[in-house]
Design a protein around this motif. Structure first.
Motif, PDB file in Angstrom:
ATOM      1  N   ILE A   1     -10.497  19.505 -29.724  1.00  0.00           N
ATOM      2  CA  ILE A   1     -10.425  18.623 -28.556  1.00  0.00           C
ATOM      3  C   ILE A   1     -11.790  18.537 -27.860  1.00  0.00           C
ATOM      4  CG2 ILE A   1      -9.229  18.210 -26.356  1.00  0.00           C
ATOM      5  CD1 ILE A   1      -7.464  18.114 -28.901  1.00  0.00           C
ATOM      6  N   ARG A   2     -12.613  19.541 -28.054  1.00  0.00           N
ATOM      7  CA  ARG A   2     -13.917  19.580 -27.362  1.00  0.00           C
ATOM      8  C   ARG A   2     -14.736  18.324 -27.644  1.00  0.00           C
ATOM      9  NH1 ARG A   2     -14.065  24.558 -25.233  1.00  0.00           N
ATOM     10  NH2 ARG A   2     -12.941  26.195 -26.329  1.00  0.00           N
ATOM     11  N   GLY A   3     -15.289  17.757 -26.585  1.00  0.00           N
ATOM     12  CA  GLY A   3     -16.099  16.564 -26.703  1.00  0.00           C
ATOM     13  C   GLY A   3     -15.290  15.274 -26.795  1.00  0.00           C
ATOM     14  N   LYS A   4     -13.983  15.380 -26.723  1.00  0.00           N
ATOM     15  CA  LYS A   4     -13.115  14.213 -26.820  1.00  0.00           C
ATOM     16  C   LYS A   4     -12.548  13.855 -25.437  1.00  0.00           C
ATOM     17  CE  LYS A   4     -12.940  13.949 -31.339  1.00  0.00           C
ATOM     18  NZ  LYS A   4     -13.128  14.530 -32.341  1.00  0.00           N
ATOM     19  N   ARG A   5     -12.178  12.613 -25.293  1.00  0.00           N
ATOM     20  CA  ARG A   5     -11.523  12.147 -24.066  1.00  0.00           C
ATOM     21  C   ARG A   5     -10.014  12.247 -24.274  1.00  0.00           C
ATOM     22  NH1 ARG A   5     -13.004  10.275 -19.619  1.00  0.00           N
ATOM     23  NH2 ARG A   5     -15.142   9.945 -20.313  1.00  0.00           N
TER      24      ARG A   5
ATOM     25  N   PHE B   1      -8.548  15.771 -14.553  1.00  0.00           N
ATOM     26  CA  PHE B   1      -8.345  14.373 -14.904  1.00  0.00           C
ATOM     27  C   PHE B   1      -8.721  13.511 -13.704  1.00  0.00           C
ATOM     28  CE2 PHE B   1      -5.870  16.440 -18.101  1.00  0.00           C
ATOM     29  CZ  PHE B   1      -5.913  15.585 -19.195  1.00  0.00           C
ATOM     30  N   VAL B   2      -9.312  12.355 -13.989  1.00  0.00           N
ATOM     31  CA  VAL B   2      -9.735  11.442 -12.928  1.00  0.00           C
ATOM     32  C   VAL B   2      -9.079  10.085 -13.130  1.00  0.00           C
ATOM     33  CG1 VAL B   2     -11.937  12.623 -12.524  1.00  0.00           C
ATOM     34  CG2 VAL B   2     -11.811  10.753 -14.188  1.00  0.00           C
ATOM     35  N   LEU B   3      -8.980   9.354 -12.036  1.00  0.00           N
ATOM     36  CA  LEU B   3      -8.386   8.025 -12.035  1.00  0.00           C
ATOM     37  C   LEU B   3      -9.276   7.051 -12.802  1.00  0.00           C
ATOM     38  CD1 LEU B   3      -6.310   5.957 -10.853  1.00  0.00           C
ATOM     39  CD2 LEU B   3      -7.900   5.707  -8.940  1.00  0.00           C
ATOM     40  N   ASP B   4      -8.679   6.311 -13.728  1.00  0.00           N
ATOM     41  CA  ASP B   4      -9.385   5.229 -14.418  1.00  0.00           C
ATOM     42  C   ASP B   4      -8.979   3.900 -13.798  1.00  0.00           C
ATOM     43  OD1 ASP B   4     -10.738   6.927 -16.201  1.00  0.00           O
ATOM     44  OD2 ASP B   4      -9.086   6.887 -17.630  1.00  0.00           O
ATOM     45  N   THR B   5      -7.690   3.608 -13.815  1.00  0.00           N
ATOM     46  CA  THR B   5      -7.150   2.401 -13.199  1.00  0.00           C
ATOM     47  C   THR B   5      -5.729   2.703 -12.743  1.00  0.00           C
ATOM     48  OG1 THR B   5      -6.245   1.525 -15.273  1.00  0.00           O
ATOM     49  CG2 THR B   5      -8.484   0.835 -14.690  1.00  0.00           C
ATOM     50  N   GLU B   6      -5.182   1.783 -11.959  1.00  0.00           N
ATOM     51  CA  GLU B   6      -3.791   1.929 -11.539  1.00  0.00           C
ATOM     52  C   GLU B   6      -3.214   0.567 -11.217  1.00  0.00           C
ATOM     53  OE1 GLU B   6      -3.186   4.122  -7.815  1.00  0.00           O
ATOM     54  OE2 GLU B   6      -5.280   3.754  -7.327  1.00  0.00           O
ATOM     55  N   ASP B   7      -1.896   0.502 -11.247  1.00  0.00           N
ATOM     56  CA  ASP B   7      -1.195  -0.689 -10.816  1.00  0.00           C
ATOM     57  C   ASP B   7      -0.036  -0.244  -9.931  1.00  0.00           C
ATOM     58  OD1 ASP B   7       0.941   0.073 -12.553  1.00  0.00           O
ATOM     59  OD2 ASP B   7       0.141  -1.143 -14.182  1.00  0.00           O
ATOM     60  N   GLU B   8       0.898  -1.124  -9.654  1.00  0.00           N
ATOM     61  CA  GLU B   8       1.976  -0.774  -8.729  1.00  0.00           C
ATOM     62  C   GLU B   8       2.934   0.275  -9.293  1.00  0.00           C
ATOM     63  OE1 GLU B   8       3.192  -4.121 -11.274  1.00  0.00           O
ATOM     64  OE2 GLU B   8       1.486  -3.897  -9.936  1.00  0.00           O
ATOM     65  N   VAL B   9       2.908   0.502 -10.599  1.00  0.00           N
ATOM     66  CA  VAL B   9       3.822   1.458 -11.228  1.00  0.00           C
ATOM     67  C   VAL B   9       3.095   2.664 -11.816  1.00  0.00           C
ATOM     68  CG1 VAL B   9       5.543   1.772 -13.059  1.00  0.00           C
ATOM     69  CG2 VAL B   9       5.499  -0.358 -11.734  1.00  0.00           C
ATOM     70  N   ASP B  10       1.990   2.435 -12.503  1.00  0.00           N
ATOM     71  CA  ASP B  10       1.317   3.486 -13.260  1.00  0.00           C
ATOM     72  C   ASP B  10      -0.065   3.828 -12.738  1.00  0.00           C
ATOM     73  OD1 ASP B  10       3.175   4.042 -15.495  1.00  0.00           O
ATOM     74  OD2 ASP B  10       2.816   1.941 -16.005  1.00  0.00           O
ATOM     75  N   VAL B  11      -0.434   5.086 -12.947  1.00  0.00           N
ATOM     76  CA  VAL B  11      -1.780   5.574 -12.682  1.00  0.00           C
ATOM     77  C   VAL B  11      -2.321   6.031 -14.036  1.00  0.00           C
ATOM     78  CG1 VAL B  11      -3.158   7.328 -11.510  1.00  0.00           C
ATOM     79  CG2 VAL B  11      -1.143   6.353 -10.368  1.00  0.00           C
ATOM     80  N   PHE B  12      -3.448   5.461 -14.452  1.00  0.00           N
ATOM     81  CA  PHE B  12      -4.063   5.796 -15.732  1.00  0.00           C
ATOM     82  C   PHE B  12      -5.230   6.739 -15.464  1.00  0.00           C
ATOM     83  CE2 PHE B  12      -1.897   1.806 -16.139  1.00  0.00           C
ATOM     84  CZ  PHE B  12      -1.209   1.953 -17.334  1.00  0.00           C
ATOM     85  N   MET B  13      -5.217   7.873 -16.148  1.00  0.00           N
ATOM     86  CA  MET B  13      -6.203   8.921 -15.907  1.00  0.00           C
ATOM     87  C   MET B  13      -6.797   9.378 -17.233  1.00  0.00           C
ATOM     88  SD  MET B  13      -4.024  11.173 -13.134  1.00  0.00           S
ATOM     89  CE  MET B  13      -5.460  11.929 -12.347  1.00  0.00           C
ATOM     90  N   SER B  14      -7.963  10.028 -17.143  1.00  0.00           N
ATOM     91  CA  SER B  14      -8.573  10.590 -18.337  1.00  0.00           C
ATOM     92  C   SER B  14      -9.450  11.772 -17.966  1.00  0.00           C
ATOM     93  CB  SER B  14      -9.379   9.539 -19.106  1.00  0.00           C
ATOM     94  OG  SER B  14     -10.500   9.141 -18.362  1.00  0.00           O
ATOM     95  N   LYS B  15      -9.804  12.492 -19.003  1.00  0.00           N
ATOM     96  CA  LYS B  15     -10.699  13.642 -18.847  1.00  0.00           C
ATOM     97  C   LYS B  15     -11.501  13.767 -20.136  1.00  0.00           C
ATOM     98  CE  LYS B  15     -10.858  18.625 -18.516  1.00  0.00           C
ATOM     99  NZ  LYS B  15     -10.285  19.785 -17.876  1.00  0.00           N
ATOM    100  N   LEU B  16     -12.804  13.909 -19.978  1.00  0.00           N
ATOM    101  CA  LEU B  16     -13.653  14.225 -21.117  1.00  0.00           C
ATOM    102  C   LEU B  16     -13.705  15.748 -21.201  1.00  0.00           C
ATOM    103  CD1 LEU B  16     -15.507  13.348 -23.399  1.00  0.00           C
ATOM    104  CD2 LEU B  16     -17.397  13.360 -21.762  1.00  0.00           C
ATOM    105  N   VAL B  17     -13.214  16.290 -22.284  1.00  0.00           N
ATOM    106  CA  VAL B  17     -13.167  17.742 -22.451  1.00  0.00           C
ATOM    107  C   VAL B  17     -14.562  18.196 -22.854  1.00  0.00           C
ATOM    108  CG1 VAL B  17     -12.118  19.666 -23.691  1.00  0.00           C
ATOM    109  CG2 VAL B  17     -10.748  17.658 -23.092  1.00  0.00           C
ATOM    110  N   PRO B  18     -15.164  19.130 -22.089  1.00  0.00           N
ATOM    111  CA  PRO B  18     -16.519  19.584 -22.399  1.00  0.00           C
ATOM    112  C   PRO B  18     -16.599  20.228 -23.783  1.00  0.00           C
ATOM    113  CG  PRO B  18     -15.721  20.568 -20.346  1.00  0.00           C
ATOM    114  CD  PRO B  18     -14.590  19.818 -20.959  1.00  0.00           C
ATOM    115  N   GLU B  19     -17.800  20.096 -24.377  1.00  0.00           N
ATOM    116  CA  GLU B  19     -18.022  20.725 -25.681  1.00  0.00           C
ATOM    117  C   GLU B  19     -18.330  22.150 -25.531  1.00  0.00           C
ATOM    118  OE1 GLU B  19     -20.035  18.748 -28.743  1.00  0.00           O
ATOM    119  OE2 GLU B  19     -19.930  16.837 -27.714  1.00  0.00           O
TER     120      GLU B  19
END
Length: 166
Positions: A124-128, A148-166
């Motif tokens: 998983i290292r180095g991957k989003r 994890f941080v916010l990427d985008t959101e709408d009225e129903v969903d919150v889309f998040m991601s995290k870049l896992v450090p190497e």
């Protein structure tokens, strides 16, 4: 991802009076699909109802159409199934979905343990890692606590991601 990666036990020290239980992940099978669809309906009921989106049939059908036993694990604690998680490889990333902990077992740091197990894997290292969570869901705090941080959101969903450090 190698299925045996998740067969090991992981335990955490009791912190701040929160009951913490040891968890194990086991590979799911096609036969688990209906039990997991029911778990999804139970876990998401309050949030989907609050959002005006709960549909008795659709909540289960969405799970059935995206369930892949090759990338879904059953979360066990104290010898019983308490949840599930899917972790699907994508081009240079992983999709985390269907992460459900039975309400009777929430608040015991099971989610934290499971996510730490996954995020600490070498491959998983180095991957989003990407995910979405329903607006207003308490699960968002868990994801934010783990980076994890916010990427985008709408009225129903919150889309998040995290870049896992190497």
């Amino acid at each position: 991802m190698n299925v045996t990666l998740f067969s090991t036990m992981y335990s955490e020290v009791l912190e701040r009076g929160v009951e913490v239980v040891a968890v194990a992940l086991r590979q799911s099978h096609q036969e688990d699909q209906e039990q997991l669809a029911e778990l999804r309906a139970l876990v998401l009921y309050d949030d989907l109802t609050r959002l005006g989106r709960y549909d008795e049939v659709r909540v289960r059908e969405r799970f059935r159409t995206t369930f892949d036993p090759d990338y879904t694990w059953i979360i066990e604690a104290e010898g019983s199934m308490v949840g599930c998680i899917a972790f699907k490889p994508r081009a240079e990333a992983y999709l985390l979905e269907h992460f459900y902990i039975h309400p009777d077992h929430q608040g015991k740091r099971i989610g934290t343990q499971v996510l730490n197990m996954l995020l600490n894997r070498e491959e998983i290292r180095g991957k989003r890692v990407t995910l979405n969570v329903l607006q207003g869901s308490p699960a968002r705090r868990l994801y934010e606590r783990l980076g994890f941080v916010l990427d985008t959101e709408d009225e129903v969903d919150v889309f998040m991601s995290k870049l896992v450090p190497e």
